[in-house]
Design an enzyme around this catalytic site. Structure first.
Site, short mmCIF file in Angstrom:
data_model
loop_
_atom_site.label_atom_id
_atom_site.label_comp_id
_atom_site.label_asym_id
_atom_site.label_seq_id
_atom_site.Cartn_x
_atom_site.Cartn_y
_atom_site.Cartn_z
N GLU A 105 0.58 -1.08 0.13
CA GLU A 105 0.04 0.22 0.15
C GLU A 105 1.08 1.15 0.19
O GLU A 105 0.72 1.51 -0.79
CB GLU A 105 -0.98 0.32 1.72
CG GLU A 105 -1.64 -0.92 1.23
CD GLU A 105 -2.85 -1.45 2.03
OE1 GLU A 105 -2.00 -1.52 3.59
OE2 GLU A 105 -3.97 -0.95 2.35
N GLU A 125 -3.52 -9.34 4.20
CA GLU A 125 -4.52 -9.04 5.65
C GLU A 125 -5.31 -10.20 5.68
O GLU A 125 -5.77 -10.22 6.94
CB GLU A 125 -4.77 -7.57 4.73
CG GLU A 125 -4.32 -6.83 5.35
CD GLU A 125 -3.31 -6.48 3.44
OE1 GLU A 125 -2.83 -6.76 2.73
OE2 GLU A 125 -2.49 -5.04 3.60
N1 3HC Z 1 5.28 -6.91 11.30
C1 3HC Z 1 6.16 -7.21 12.89
N2 3HC Z 1 6.32 -8.74 12.46
C2 3HC Z 1 6.79 -9.21 11.05
C3 3HC Z 1 5.55 -9.15 9.59
C4 3HC Z 1 4.89 -8.06 9.98
N3 3HC Z 1 4.35 -7.34 9.14
N4 3HC Z 1 5.56 -9.99 9.06
C5 3HC Z 1 6.28 -11.04 9.74
N5 3HC Z 1 6.81 -10.23 11.32
C6 3HC Z 1 7.81 -10.83 12.22
C7 3HC Z 1 7.94 -12.30 12.10
O1 3HC Z 1 6.99 -12.65 13.51
C8 3HC Z 1 8.88 -13.33 12.52
O2 3HC Z 1 9.35 -12.32 13.29
P1 3HC Z 1 10.30 -13.42 14.46
O3 3HC Z 1 11.99 -13.81 13.59
O4 3HC Z 1 10.84 -13.18 15.77
O5 3HC Z 1 10.08 -14.77 15.16
C9 3HC Z 1 9.68 -12.37 11.43
O6 3HC Z 1 9.43 -11.31 11.16
C10 3HC Z 1 10.12 -13.74 10.46
O7 3HC Z 1 8.56 -14.03 9.15
P2 3HC Z 1 8.66 -15.26 9.15
O8 3HC Z 1 9.16 -16.26 10.20
O9 3HC Z 1 7.06 -15.13 8.54
O10 3HC Z 1 9.47 -15.70 7.29
P3 3HC Z 1 9.64 -15.27 6.56
O11 3HC Z 1 10.53 -15.34 5.87
O12 3HC Z 1 9.04 -17.36 6.26
O13 3HC Z 1 7.88 -14.88 5.71
C11 3HC Z 1 7.44 -12.82 4.94
C12 3HC Z 1 8.21 -13.37 5.89
C13 3HC Z 1 6.23 -13.54 4.21
C14 3HC Z 1 7.21 -11.29 5.70
C15 3HC Z 1 6.00 -13.26 6.48
O14 3HC Z 1 6.45 -12.85 7.39
C16 3HC Z 1 4.67 -13.01 6.19
O15 3HC Z 1 4.05 -13.43 5.75
N6 3HC Z 1 4.44 -11.86 7.64
C17 3HC Z 1 2.74 -11.17 7.93
C18 3HC Z 1 2.26 -10.56 6.19
C19 3HC Z 1 1.11 -9.63 7.18
O16 3HC Z 1 0.26 -9.78 7.12
N7 3HC Z 1 0.63 -8.52 6.20
C20 3HC Z 1 0.17 -7.39 7.07
C21 3HC Z 1 0.06 -6.85 7.56
S1 3HC Z 1 -1.22 -6.05 8.35
C22 3HC Z 1 -1.68 -4.64 7.03
O17 3HC Z 1 -0.42 -4.61 6.54
C23 3HC Z 1 -2.66 -3.95 7.41
C24 3HC Z 1 -2.19 -2.88 6.85
O18 3HC Z 1 -3.55 -3.04 5.28
C25 3HC Z 1 -3.21 -1.28 7.16
#
Ligand code: 3HC
Ligand code: NAI
Length: 701
Positions: A105, A125
Site C-alpha cells: 500500500e 491481510e
Molecule cells: N510485522 C511485524 N513483524 C513481522 C511481520 C509484520 N508485518 N511479518 C513478519 N514479521 C516477523 C515475524 O513475526 C517473525 O519474527 P520473529 O523472527 O521474531 O519470529 C519474522 O518477521 C520472520 O517471519 P517469518 O518467520 O514468517 O519469515 P518468512 O521469511 O518465512 O516470511 C513474510 C516473511 C512473508 C513477511 C511473512 O512473515 C508474512 O507473511 N508476514 C505477514 C505479512 C502480513 O500479513 N502483512 C500484512 C500486515 S497487516 C497490514 O499491513 C495492515 C494494513 O493493510 C493496514
C-alpha cells in the site's frame, strides 16, 4: 527511528531499517515522513527513492503494534501514504524480496515503482482476518484490474513480481529490474529520468479509473463463490465489498468505506484469533532458555526404527525434505509391509497429480532399509517408533547406545511413556528427546518435542530447526503423562463421558462441539482413532490414578467389541466401506441401562453447557500445564490444539478463546460445574493460575 536518510547527488534515498521485515511500526513511519520532509526541503534533491534494508522491502503494518495505541499514533500509515502522494518531488519505490500488506500500500502511494524479479507481492491481510486498510482495496484494482486485484485480496496469496509485471495493461510496476542485485542502480537511473518533473505531472494511482464491464453481475458471481469458501470467516466477503466500492464510489468515498469495513474486522474475534495464531506459531519455535544462536547439530541422515503406522509416515516427512532415511525393522516382512505402504501413499499422490513422477522416484531413492543396527551407525538423528511398551523401548535404546555415533540425536515417538526413563536406558541422556508425531505423521502439522530433564539445549535447538525443515509446527513439552495435548484431551473426554451419564447422547455432544467449530466431536473421533486405545490407557491408569473418576459408558462400549470404524461399530453404526456415522440404538440402550445401573435421572442438557464443559476442561488442564512448567506459554498450548486436535482456527485455541470469553466468566462457569454431583467437583476448582489472573484482571495473553 528505523529508517535511514541519505543523499546521492540529486537523489535522496529513504531506507526502511526495521528488521526482520521492515514492518511499518511507529518509528519506521516517523523515519519515512522525516526523510520525506528533509528531501522536499533540500533544493539539491530532485527525486526520492524509498527502499527497504535486509530481507524485505516491507512485510506491511507492524503486527506487533495491532491493538496498541502505537498503531494509530500519527503519522499513521494512511497519513504516511498521503504525505507521499502530496510530495512535489517524484518518489520511486525500489522494491525487492517481499512487498506485502501495508508495504504494498505504501508503494502504491509512490509515484513510480521499480521491482526486482522474484519479489513476492501480496495483500495478505485476509489471512489475519482483516482487509488491506491503507488503500489497498482501492488502489490495487486501479493498477491490476478488478479481477486480478480481487483474487489477490480475497486469497491473500503472494504472486511473483515478474508475472504481474508482464500482465497486459498493468500499471503496478513501471520497470522490472534485470536482477535483485541491479535493482538499486536501476531505481537510481529511473529516478534520474523523472527527476525535476513538475508536481502536476506526477502520476497518482488514485487518479486512475476503476470499472468492471459486468459490474453488479460480476460481483454477485464473486460473492457467491466467496460465501461458499469462507464459512466462519467474515474477512473475505468484506474484502470483496471493499473492492466493489473501488468501482462504484469516488476514490475518497471508497477509502472511507474501506476504513469502515477494516475497523469492523479489526474488532472481530476471528481476526483476533488469526493474529494470535500468526504470533503464537512463530513464538512456539522460541524456547525461553535456549538462545536463538545456539549451535545446531548437522542432520544429514535419519534412521527410523519401526516401519509401522508411525514409522512410515515419519520417514516420508524426511524424504519429502530431501533427507535420506534408513528404516530398521526386526523382520523382512515388516519392512516390506512398511515400504509398500509408503509407496502406496506416494502413488496415490502421483495419481491425483499432487506429486510428479520424477519427484516420487527421487524420494524413494533416498529410502533404504535394514535389519541390522550396525547400519545406523552413521545416522545423525534416529527416531524410534516401535511398540508402546517400556520393555521394547529399553531394548531399542540400549542397542542404539551401543551403535549410534557420538553426538547422534536419539528420539522417541512415544505417546505416553516417560522420556526420562527412556533416556536413562542410555549413557547419553543429554542426546535423548521425545519427537511425538501425530497420525497420519506425513500429514499432521503438529510435532510435540518432549524435553527430558537432561536433554541438551543444542539437541532441542536442532530438533526445532529440523521440524521447520520438514514443515511441522513444533511445540516443546515437558515430561508428564500425555504431554500437552493428550493430558488435556483426557479431561475433555472425561467430560464427554459425564455428559452421556447425565442425559446427552453421543450425537448431541458431537453436533454441539462441531457447531462450535471442531472438525469432529469426541465420539466420532473415538470411532475413527479406535475406542480400544483409550480403553487400554484407562486400564493402565486405573492402578496409577485410582482416584480419577470416569464415566463407565466407554468401557461398556468396548466390552461389546465396539471399537469404532475398524470393527464396523462404535459410538455409531457404520455400513461396510462407508464412514458415515449412523446413530445407534444399541448405544442409546447401553447408555440408558448405564444410567439405570447408576441411579441417574437424565436431564436435558443445553448445547451451551456441552461446549463450555468440553472447552473449559481443556482450559483448566491447560492452566495446570502452565503452572507445572510443562508448557512455557499459553500460545504453545493453543498451537498444539490448532494443529493437532482440530480446534477451530477462528477461535484461536482454547487458551485464547478463554481469554476472549473473559477468565472471570470462565472461572465462574467452572465453579458452577463443580457443584454438579455427577461431575468431578475436584477437577473443576479453577486452576491457581486462573484464579491469580482473574484477581489481577489479566488474561493468558
Ligand atoms: N510485522 C511485524 N513483524 C513481522 C511481520 C509484520 N508485518 N511479518 C513478519 N514479521 C516477523 C515475524 O513475526 C517473525 O519474527 P520473529 O523472527 O521474531 O519470529 C519474522 O518477521 C520472520 O517471519 P517469518 O518467520 O514468517 O519469515 P518468512 O521469511 O518465512 O516470511 C513474510 C516473511 C512473508 C513477511 C511473512 O512473515 C508474512 O507473511 N508476514 C505477514 C505479512 C502480513 O500479513 N502483512 C500484512 C500486515 S497487516 C497490514 O499491513 C495492515 C494494513 O493493510 C493496514
Ligand atoms: P505399529 O504397531 O503400527 O508399528 C510398530 C512397528 O515397530 C511394527 O512394524 C513392529 O514390527 C516394529 N517393532 C516392534 N518392536 C521392534 C524392535 N524391537 N525393533 C524394530 N522394530 C520393532 O505402531 P505405531 O502405531 O506406529 O506406534 C509406534 C509408536 O508411535 C508407539 O510408541 C506409539 O505410542 C507411538 N505413536 C502412535 C500414534 C498412532 O496414532 N498410532 C500417534 C503418536 C505416537
Amino acid at each position: 527511528m528505523t529508517a535511514e536518510y541519505k543523499v546521492l547527488g540529486e537523489i535522496a534515498v529513504i531506507t526502511m531499517t526495521n528488521p526482520p521485515v521492515n514492518g511499518l511500526g511507529y518509528s519506521t513511519r516517523v523515519g519515512i515522513t522525516d526523510g520525506l520532509s528533509k528531501a522536499n526541503d533540500d533544493p539539491a534533491v530532485k527525486a526520492i527513492i524509498i527502499t527497504g534494508a535486509g530481507k524485505a522491502f516491507s512485510g506491511g503494518a507492524d503486527i506487533k503494534e495491532f491493538g496498541t495505541s502505537k498503531a494509530l499514533q500519527e503519522p499513521n500509515l494512511l497519513s504516511v501514504i498521503l504525505a507521499l502522494e502530496a510530495s512535489p518531488k517524484p518518489i520511486v519505490a525500489a522494491i525487492h524480496s517481499v512487498v506485502m500488506g501495508g508495504g504494498l500500500e505504501l508503494a502504491l502511494g509512490c509515484h513510480y515503482r521499480v521491482v526486482a524479479p522474484g519479489t513476492s507481492v501480496a495483500l495478505p491481510e485476509v489471512k489475519l482476518g482483516l482487509l488491506p486498510g491503507a488503500g489497498g482495496t482501492q488502489r490495487l484494482p486501479r493498477v491490476l484490474g478488478v479481477e486480478t486485484a480481487l483474487n489477490m485480496i480475497v486469497s491473500g496469496e503472494p504472486v511473483k513480481s515478474e508475472l504481474l509485471a508482464s500482465a497486459p495493461g498493468q500499471k503496478l510496476f513501471d520497470k522490472l529490474a534485470a536482477s535483485a542485485e541491479s535493482l538499486f542502480d536501476e531505481a537510481v537511473e529511473f529516478a534520474k529520468s523523472v527527476a525535476g518533473k513538475p508536481a502536476a505531472e506526477l502520476p497518482l494511482v488514485r487518479n486512475l479509473p476503476c470499472k468492471h464491464p459486468q459490474g453488479d453481475a460480476y460481483f454477485q458471481f464473486a460473492r457467491n463463490m466467496v460465501t461458499g469458501m469462507s464459512k466462519n470467516y467474515p474477512a473475505p466477503l468484506k474484502c470483496l465489498e471493499a473492492v466493489r466500492a473501488s468501482t462504484t464510489m469516488k476514490f475518497n468515498d471508497g477509502m472511507a468505506e474501506e476504513r469502515r469495513l477494516f475497523t469492523q474486522l479489526m474488532l472481530s474475534p476471528e481476526s483476533s484469533a488469526l493474529r494470535h495464531l500468526f504470533m503464537a506459531e512463530r513464538a512456539a519455535s522460541k524456547i525461553p532458555d535456549v538462545a536463538d544462536d545456539t549451535p545446531k547439530r548437522d542432520i544429514k541422515t535419519v534412521g527410523v526404527i519401526g516401519a509401522g503406522t508411525m514409522g512410515g509416515g515419519i520417514s516420508m516427512n524426511f524424504l519429502n525434505a530431501g533427507i535420506p532415511v534408513k528404516i530398521l525393522e526386526m523382520k523382512q516382512e515388516a519392512l516390506d509391509r512398511g515400504i509398500a505402504t509408503i509407496k502406496k501413499n506416494y502413488e496415490a499422490q502421483v495419481k491425483k497429480g499432487k506429486l510428479k513422477q520424477d519427484k516420487y522416484d527421487q524420494r524413494m531413492s533416498l529410502l533404504s532399509t535394514t535389519l541390522s543396527y550396525d547400519d545406523l551407525k552413521d545416522c545423525d538423528l534416529i527416531i524410534e517408533a516401535v511398540f508402546e511398551e517400556l520393555g521394547v523401548k529399553e531394548t531399542v535404546f540400549k542397542k542404539l547406545d551401543e551403535v549410534a555415533k557420538p553426538g547422534a540425536i536419539l528420539a522417541s515417538n512415544t505417546s505416553t511413556l516417560d522420556v526420562d526413563k527412556i533416556a536413562a536406558f542410555t549413557k547419553r541422556p543429554q542426546d535423548v528427546v521425545g519427537m511425538h508425531f501425530f497420525s497420519p505423521a506425513n500429514v499432521m502439522k503438529l510435532l510435540e518435542v518432549v524435553r527430558g530433564k537432561e536433554t541438551a539445549k543444542d539437541v532441542l535447538a536442532t530438533v526445532m530447526a529440523i521440524a521447520k525443515k520438514i514443515k511441522k509446527t513444533a511445540v516443546v513439552s515437558g515430561v508428564c503423562d500425555g504431554f500437552i495435548g493428550n493430558r488435556m484431551i483426557e479431561q475433555y473426554s472425561r467430560q464427554a463421558g459425564f455428559l452421556l451419564d447425565e442425559g446427552a447422547t453421543p450425537q448431541q455432544v458431537d453436533k454441539a462441539i462441531e457447531k462450535f467449530g471442531f472438525a469432529m466431536g469426541p465420539f466420532r473421533m473415538g470411532d475413527l482413532a479406535g475406542n480400544d486405545i483409550g480403553w487400554a490407557i484407562r486400564k493402565r491408569r486405573a492402578t496409577e490414578r485410582a482416584d480419577m473418576k470416569y464415566s463407565r459408558t466407554a468401557d461398556k462400549l468396548c466390552e461389546l467389541g465396539r471399537f469404532g470404524q475398524k470393527t464396523g461399530a462404535g459410538w455409531y453404526d457404520y455400513q461396510a466401506g462407508k464412514r458415515d456415522a449412523i446413530p445407534s440404538q444399541v448405544v442409546l440402550d447401553l447408555i440408558e441401562q448405564h444410567r439405570k445401573d447408576e441411579g441417574i435421572t437424565p436431564r436435558k442438557i443445553s448445547d451451551e453447557e456441552i461446549v463450555q464443559r468440553l472447552v473449559y476442561a481443556l482450559v483448566n488442564e491447560g492452566a495446570r500445564i502452565l503452572e507445572d512448567g510443562i508448557a512455557s506459554k499459553s500460545g504453545d498450548i493453543d498451537m498444539v490444539y490448532l494443529t493437532g486436535y482440530g480446534f477451530p482456527i477462528f477461535r484461536g485455541g482454547p487458551m485464547h478463546y478463554a481469554s476472549q470469553a473473559g477468565l472471570y466468566n470462565v472461572a465462574e462457569a467452572m465453579k458452577r460445574f463443580a457443584k454438579n454431583p455427577r461431575d468431578d467437583g475436584k477437577f473443576w476448582e479453577p486452576a491457581a493460575l486462573i484464579q491469580k489472573l482473574v484477581a489481577e484482571g489479566k488474561s493468558f495473553s
